[in-house]
Design a protein around this motif. Sequence first.
Motif, PDB file in Angstrom:
ATOM      1  N   MET A   1      30.744  97.511 -69.286  1.00 29.39           N
ATOM      2  CA  MET A   1      32.042  96.806 -69.521  1.00 29.39           C
ATOM      3  C   MET A   1      31.792  95.242 -69.391  1.00 29.39           C
ATOM      4  O   MET A   1      32.155  94.229 -70.218  1.00 29.39           O
ATOM      5  N   ARG A   2      30.842  94.918 -68.379  1.00 30.44           N
ATOM      6  CA  ARG A   2      30.759  93.382 -68.076  1.00 30.44           C
ATOM      7  C   ARG A   2      29.983  92.911 -69.328  1.00 30.44           C
ATOM      8  O   ARG A   2      30.134  91.787 -69.563  1.00 30.44           O
ATOM      9  N   LYS A   3      28.841  93.391 -69.972  1.00 27.95           N
ATOM     10  CA  LYS A   3      28.455  93.058 -71.212  1.00 27.95           C
ATOM     11  C   LYS A   3      29.287  93.068 -72.150  1.00 27.95           C
ATOM     12  O   LYS A   3      29.344  91.803 -72.926  1.00 27.95           O
ATOM     13  N   ILE A   4      30.308  93.931 -72.409  1.00 25.18           N
ATOM     14  CA  ILE A   4      31.365  93.710 -73.424  1.00 25.18           C
ATOM     15  C   ILE A   4      32.051  92.496 -73.180  1.00 25.18           C
ATOM     16  O   ILE A   4      32.412  91.981 -74.064  1.00 25.18           O
ATOM     17  N   PHE A   5      32.431  92.412 -71.958  1.00 24.08           N
ATOM     18  CA  PHE A   5      33.472  91.268 -71.714  1.00 24.08           C
ATOM     19  C   PHE A   5      32.743  89.999 -72.067  1.00 24.08           C
ATOM     20  O   PHE A   5      33.502  88.987 -72.662  1.00 24.08           O
ATOM     21  N   ALA A   6      31.686  89.710 -71.666  1.00 23.44           N
ATOM     22  CA  ALA A   6      30.720  88.630 -72.090  1.00 23.44           C
ATOM     23  C   ALA A   6      30.812  88.299 -73.514  1.00 23.44           C
ATOM     24  O   ALA A   6      30.893  87.070 -73.874  1.00 23.44           O
ATOM     25  N   LEU A   7      30.402  89.383 -74.254  1.00 20.91           N
ATOM     26  CA  LEU A   7      30.366  89.162 -75.765  1.00 20.91           C
ATOM     27  C   LEU A   7      31.847  88.754 -76.257  1.00 20.91           C
ATOM     28  O   LEU A   7      31.769  88.008 -77.152  1.00 20.91           O
ATOM     29  N   SER A  91      38.908  96.056 -83.738  1.00 20.65           N
ATOM     30  CA  SER A  91      38.399  97.472 -84.478  1.00 20.65           C
ATOM     31  C   SER A  91      38.063  98.151 -82.968  1.00 20.65           C
ATOM     32  O   SER A  91      38.041  99.396 -83.387  1.00 20.65           O
ATOM     33  N   THR A  92      37.440  97.782 -82.106  1.00 18.34           N
ATOM     34  CA  THR A  92      36.958  98.338 -81.171  1.00 18.34           C
ATOM     35  C   THR A  92      37.628  98.235 -79.937  1.00 18.34           C
ATOM     36  O   THR A  92      37.089  99.081 -78.717  1.00 18.34           O
ATOM     37  N   MET A  93      38.455  97.334 -79.621  1.00 15.11           N
ATOM     38  CA  MET A  93      39.023  97.169 -78.299  1.00 15.11           C
ATOM     39  C   MET A  93      40.486  96.495 -78.309  1.00 15.11           C
ATOM     40  O   MET A  93      40.606  95.905 -79.723  1.00 15.11           O
ATOM     41  N   SER A  94      41.064  96.130 -77.197  1.00 11.03           N
ATOM     42  CA  SER A  94      41.933  95.226 -77.398  1.00 11.03           C
ATOM     43  C   SER A  94      42.163  94.232 -76.448  1.00 11.03           C
ATOM     44  O   SER A  94      41.453  94.681 -75.170  1.00 11.03           O
ATOM     45  N   HIS A  95      42.768  93.008 -76.444  1.00 11.27           N
ATOM     46  CA  HIS A  95      42.856  92.115 -75.345  1.00 11.27           C
ATOM     47  C   HIS A  95      44.062  91.342 -75.655  1.00 11.27           C
ATOM     48  O   HIS A  95      44.733  91.267 -76.628  1.00 11.27           O
ATOM     49  N   SER A  96      44.364  90.624 -74.498  1.00 12.45           N
ATOM     50  CA  SER A  96      45.658  89.809 -74.443  1.00 12.45           C
ATOM     51  C   SER A  96      45.267  88.389 -74.502  1.00 12.45           C
ATOM     52  O   SER A  96      44.115  87.777 -75.059  1.00 12.45           O
ATOM     53  N   THR A  97      45.926  87.502 -73.790  1.00 23.22           N
ATOM     54  CA  THR A  97      45.659  86.004 -74.110  1.00 23.22           C
ATOM     55  C   THR A  97      46.673  85.485 -72.790  1.00 23.22           C
ATOM     56  O   THR A  97      47.565  85.989 -72.235  1.00 23.22           O
TER      57      THR A  97
END
Length: 264
Positions: A1-7, A91-97
Amino acid sequence: MRKIFALVCVAIALCTYTSCKSKNNDPKPGIETPAKSQLGTASTTDYIITLYADTPLLFTGYNRLYVKVQDATGAVSSTANVSIHPLMEMSTMSHSTPYEQVSYDAATGLYSGAAVFIMPTADDDAWKMEVTVNGQKVAIPVTVGTFPTKVISISMGSDNTTYIVSLLRPATWKVGMNDVEFTVHKITDMMNFPALDNLTIEMTPEMPSMGHGSPNNISPVSTGKGHYKGKVNYTMTGDWRLHLKVSDASGTVLLQDAFIDILF
Protein backbone atom coordinates in the motif's frame (compact mmCIF):
# COMPACT_ATOMS: atom_id res chain seq x y z
CA MET A 1 0.00 0.00 0.00
CA ARG A 2 2.86 2.40 0.81
CA LYS A 3 4.35 1.81 -2.66
CA ILE A 4 0.98 2.45 -4.32
CA PHE A 5 0.54 5.64 -2.29
CA ALA A 6 4.00 6.88 -3.34
CA LEU A 7 3.20 6.23 -7.00
CA VAL A 8 -0.10 8.11 -6.66
CA CYS A 9 1.73 11.11 -5.14
CA VAL A 10 4.11 11.16 -8.11
CA ALA A 11 1.19 10.92 -10.54
CA ILE A 12 -0.62 13.78 -8.79
CA ALA A 13 2.46 16.00 -9.00
CA LEU A 14 2.95 15.23 -12.68
CA CYS A 15 -0.71 15.87 -13.49
CA THR A 16 -0.44 19.28 -11.86
CA TYR A 17 2.06 20.37 -14.52
CA THR A 18 0.40 18.61 -17.48
CA SER A 19 -3.12 18.13 -18.76
CA CYS A 20 -2.91 14.41 -17.82
CA LYS A 21 -4.91 13.79 -21.02
CA SER A 22 -7.48 16.21 -19.71
CA LYS A 23 -10.73 16.65 -21.56
CA ASN A 24 -10.09 20.39 -21.24
CA ASN A 25 -6.61 20.66 -22.71
CA ASP A 26 -6.58 24.44 -22.79
CA PRO A 27 -9.34 25.76 -20.54
CA LYS A 28 -9.87 29.47 -20.32
CA PRO A 29 -10.12 30.84 -16.79
CA GLY A 30 -13.55 32.19 -16.01
CA ILE A 31 -14.12 35.58 -14.49
CA GLU A 32 -15.40 35.21 -10.96
CA THR A 33 -18.57 37.22 -10.39
CA PRO A 34 -21.26 37.31 -7.71
CA ALA A 35 -23.43 35.18 -10.02
CA LYS A 36 -22.68 31.51 -9.40
CA SER A 37 -22.30 28.93 -12.17
CA GLN A 38 -24.34 25.76 -11.86
CA LEU A 39 -22.23 22.60 -12.11
CA GLY A 40 -24.94 19.98 -11.68
CA THR A 41 -28.02 18.90 -9.81
CA ALA A 42 -29.36 15.67 -8.33
CA SER A 43 -32.35 14.60 -6.30
CA THR A 44 -33.00 12.37 -3.31
CA THR A 45 -36.32 11.24 -1.93
CA ASP A 46 -36.78 14.53 -0.08
CA TYR A 47 -34.37 17.06 -1.59
CA ILE A 48 -33.19 18.73 -4.78
CA ILE A 49 -29.44 19.39 -4.47
CA THR A 50 -27.63 21.81 -6.78
CA LEU A 51 -23.87 22.38 -6.89
CA TYR A 52 -22.41 25.78 -7.89
CA ALA A 53 -18.98 27.40 -8.30
CA ASP A 54 -17.64 30.87 -9.05
CA THR A 55 -16.75 29.87 -12.61
CA PRO A 56 -18.34 27.56 -15.22
CA LEU A 57 -15.28 25.28 -15.05
CA LEU A 58 -13.38 23.94 -12.07
CA PHE A 59 -9.59 23.97 -12.17
CA THR A 60 -6.68 22.34 -10.43
CA GLY A 61 -6.09 24.34 -7.26
CA TYR A 62 -8.51 26.09 -4.91
CA ASN A 63 -12.15 26.32 -5.99
CA ARG A 64 -14.99 27.80 -3.96
CA LEU A 65 -18.08 25.57 -4.01
CA TYR A 66 -21.70 26.18 -3.08
CA VAL A 67 -24.65 23.88 -2.45
CA LYS A 68 -28.34 24.82 -2.68
CA VAL A 69 -30.81 22.53 -0.91
CA GLN A 70 -34.50 22.57 -1.81
CA ASP A 71 -37.30 20.39 -0.51
CA ALA A 72 -39.77 18.61 -2.77
CA THR A 73 -41.85 21.79 -3.14
CA GLY A 74 -38.80 23.81 -4.25
CA ALA A 75 -38.46 25.76 -1.01
CA VAL A 76 -34.84 26.52 -0.13
CA SER A 77 -33.62 25.00 3.12
CA SER A 78 -31.26 26.77 5.53
CA THR A 79 -31.35 24.26 8.39
CA ALA A 80 -30.34 20.98 6.74
CA ASN A 81 -27.28 19.00 7.81
CA VAL A 82 -25.16 19.25 4.63
CA SER A 83 -21.70 17.87 3.88
CA ILE A 84 -19.52 17.40 0.80
CA HIS A 85 -16.81 14.92 -0.15
CA PRO A 86 -14.86 15.21 -3.44
CA LEU A 87 -13.77 11.89 -4.92
CA MET A 88 -11.85 10.87 -8.02
CA GLU A 89 -12.68 7.43 -9.38
CA MET A 90 -9.64 5.99 -11.17
CA SER A 91 -9.40 2.69 -13.04
CA THR A 92 -7.70 0.90 -10.13
CA MET A 93 -8.45 3.04 -7.08
CA SER A 94 -10.16 6.13 -5.67
CA HIS A 95 -8.77 9.17 -3.88
CA SER A 96 -9.98 12.45 -2.48
CA THR A 97 -8.39 15.91 -2.34
CA PRO A 98 -8.10 18.72 0.24
CA TYR A 99 -11.47 20.35 0.87
CA GLU A 100 -13.29 22.65 3.24
CA GLN A 101 -16.61 21.45 4.57
CA VAL A 102 -19.67 23.54 3.71
CA SER A 103 -21.60 25.73 6.12
CA TYR A 104 -24.70 27.81 5.55
CA ASP A 105 -24.17 31.40 4.36
CA ALA A 106 -27.25 33.54 4.94
CA ALA A 107 -25.98 36.24 2.55
CA THR A 108 -26.19 33.90 -0.45
CA GLY A 109 -28.72 31.38 0.78
CA LEU A 110 -26.21 28.65 -0.09
CA TYR A 111 -23.98 26.25 1.82
CA SER A 112 -20.43 27.44 1.12
CA GLY A 113 -17.18 25.42 1.09
CA ALA A 114 -14.21 24.71 -1.16
CA ALA A 115 -12.07 22.01 -2.75
CA VAL A 116 -8.40 22.07 -3.75
CA PHE A 117 -8.30 19.77 -6.77
CA ILE A 118 -4.86 18.17 -7.09
CA MET A 119 -5.24 16.80 -10.61
CA PRO A 120 -7.49 17.36 -13.63
CA THR A 121 -10.15 15.10 -15.03
CA ALA A 122 -8.60 12.55 -17.40
CA ASP A 123 -9.91 10.18 -20.06
CA ASP A 124 -10.26 7.22 -17.69
CA ASP A 125 -10.54 9.10 -14.40
CA ALA A 126 -13.46 11.20 -13.23
CA TRP A 127 -14.19 13.55 -10.34
CA LYS A 128 -17.49 13.60 -8.53
CA MET A 129 -18.80 15.60 -5.59
CA GLU A 130 -20.64 13.53 -3.04
CA VAL A 131 -23.21 15.69 -1.24
CA THR A 132 -25.08 14.42 1.80
CA VAL A 133 -28.20 16.18 3.08
CA ASN A 134 -29.71 14.89 6.32
CA GLY A 135 -28.25 11.46 5.64
CA GLN A 136 -29.34 11.29 1.99
CA LYS A 137 -26.39 11.17 -0.42
CA VAL A 138 -26.05 12.06 -4.10
CA ALA A 139 -23.04 12.11 -6.41
CA ILE A 140 -22.71 15.02 -8.87
CA PRO A 141 -20.07 14.55 -11.62
CA VAL A 142 -17.72 17.52 -12.09
CA THR A 143 -15.05 18.27 -14.65
CA VAL A 144 -11.70 19.71 -13.55
CA GLY A 145 -9.34 21.37 -16.03
CA THR A 146 -5.73 22.52 -15.73
CA PHE A 147 -5.43 26.21 -14.88
CA PRO A 148 -3.32 28.14 -17.45
CA THR A 149 -0.74 29.17 -14.83
CA LYS A 150 0.72 27.26 -11.87
CA VAL A 151 -1.67 28.09 -9.03
CA ILE A 152 -0.93 24.96 -6.99
CA SER A 153 2.40 23.57 -5.78
CA ILE A 154 2.69 19.91 -4.78
CA SER A 155 6.14 18.93 -3.53
CA MET A 156 8.01 16.73 -1.09
CA GLY A 157 9.19 18.50 2.04
CA SER A 158 12.45 18.08 3.92
CA ASP A 159 10.60 15.73 6.31
CA ASN A 160 9.55 13.41 3.44
CA THR A 161 5.95 14.64 3.68
CA THR A 162 4.13 15.85 0.57
CA TYR A 163 2.78 19.40 0.93
CA ILE A 164 0.13 21.16 -1.15
CA VAL A 165 0.25 24.96 -1.39
CA SER A 166 -2.62 26.52 -3.33
CA LEU A 167 -3.38 30.11 -4.35
CA LEU A 168 -6.88 31.47 -3.85
CA ARG A 169 -7.56 33.11 -7.19
CA PRO A 170 -9.00 36.65 -7.11
CA ALA A 171 -11.36 37.91 -9.78
CA THR A 172 -8.61 40.22 -11.07
CA TRP A 173 -5.08 41.35 -10.26
CA LYS A 174 -3.96 44.97 -10.54
CA VAL A 175 -0.71 46.90 -10.71
CA GLY A 176 0.12 47.93 -7.16
CA MET A 177 -0.64 46.27 -3.84
CA ASN A 178 -2.88 43.18 -3.91
CA ASP A 179 -4.25 40.93 -1.20
CA VAL A 180 -2.89 37.40 -1.61
CA GLU A 181 -4.05 34.22 0.09
CA PHE A 182 -2.86 30.62 0.13
CA THR A 183 -3.89 27.34 1.72
CA VAL A 184 -1.43 24.71 2.93
CA HIS A 185 -2.26 21.02 3.33
CA LYS A 186 -0.27 17.83 3.64
CA ILE A 187 -0.97 14.34 2.34
CA THR A 188 -1.28 11.70 5.04
CA ASP A 189 -3.02 9.12 2.84
CA MET A 190 -5.20 9.03 -0.26
CA MET A 191 -8.29 10.21 1.60
CA ASN A 192 -6.86 12.58 4.20
CA PHE A 193 -5.26 15.98 3.52
CA PRO A 194 -5.19 17.94 6.80
CA ALA A 195 -4.90 21.72 6.71
CA LEU A 196 -1.81 23.14 8.43
CA ASP A 197 -1.70 26.21 10.67
CA ASN A 198 1.14 28.04 12.45
CA LEU A 199 3.63 27.70 9.62
CA THR A 200 5.90 30.55 8.54
CA ILE A 201 5.79 31.52 4.86
CA GLU A 202 8.40 33.82 3.35
CA MET A 203 7.12 35.19 0.02
CA THR A 204 9.47 36.67 -2.57
CA PRO A 205 7.91 37.94 -5.83
CA GLU A 206 9.98 37.80 -9.01
CA MET A 207 9.30 38.82 -12.59
CA PRO A 208 11.35 36.18 -14.48
CA SER A 209 11.16 37.84 -17.89
CA MET A 210 12.47 41.15 -16.52
CA GLY A 211 14.83 39.90 -13.81
CA HIS A 212 13.46 41.98 -10.94
CA GLY A 213 11.22 41.70 -7.91
CA SER A 214 9.10 44.27 -6.09
CA PRO A 215 9.23 46.14 -2.77
CA ASN A 216 6.96 46.38 0.28
CA ASN A 217 5.47 42.89 0.10
CA ILE A 218 3.93 41.38 3.24
CA SER A 219 4.51 37.64 3.63
CA PRO A 220 1.36 35.60 4.36
CA VAL A 221 0.55 34.73 7.97
CA SER A 222 -1.78 32.08 9.36
CA THR A 223 -5.45 33.02 9.75
CA GLY A 224 -6.64 29.52 10.67
CA LYS A 225 -8.00 26.45 8.87
CA GLY A 226 -4.88 26.23 6.70
CA HIS A 227 -5.26 29.75 5.26
CA TYR A 228 -2.45 32.34 5.04
CA LYS A 229 -3.00 35.97 4.03
CA GLY A 230 -0.51 38.63 2.96
CA LYS A 231 0.02 41.34 0.36
CA VAL A 232 1.95 41.30 -2.92
CA ASN A 233 3.07 44.37 -4.85
CA TYR A 234 3.00 44.01 -8.65
CA THR A 235 4.93 46.91 -10.15
CA MET A 236 3.80 46.15 -13.70
CA THR A 237 1.71 43.70 -15.69
CA GLY A 238 3.25 40.51 -17.05
CA ASP A 239 4.58 37.23 -15.70
CA TRP A 240 5.16 36.98 -11.94
CA ARG A 241 6.46 34.14 -9.81
CA LEU A 242 5.77 34.04 -6.08
CA HIS A 243 8.58 32.10 -4.38
CA LEU A 244 7.44 30.57 -1.09
CA LYS A 245 9.76 29.30 1.64
CA VAL A 246 7.73 27.35 4.21
CA SER A 247 8.97 26.54 7.74
CA ASP A 248 7.34 24.82 10.70
CA ALA A 249 6.88 26.27 14.20
CA SER A 250 10.37 25.16 15.25
CA GLY A 251 11.98 27.01 12.33
CA THR A 252 12.74 23.88 10.30
CA VAL A 253 12.47 24.64 6.58
CA LEU A 254 9.96 22.26 5.03
CA LEU A 255 9.82 23.72 1.52
CA GLN A 256 12.77 25.74 0.27
CA ASP A 257 11.30 27.07 -2.96
CA ALA A 258 7.70 26.22 -3.65
CA PHE A 259 6.30 28.71 -6.14
CA ILE A 260 3.13 29.99 -7.78
CA ASP A 261 3.00 31.63 -11.21
CA ILE A 262 0.83 34.66 -12.06
CA LEU A 263 0.14 36.23 -15.47
CA PHE A 264 -1.99 39.33 -15.95
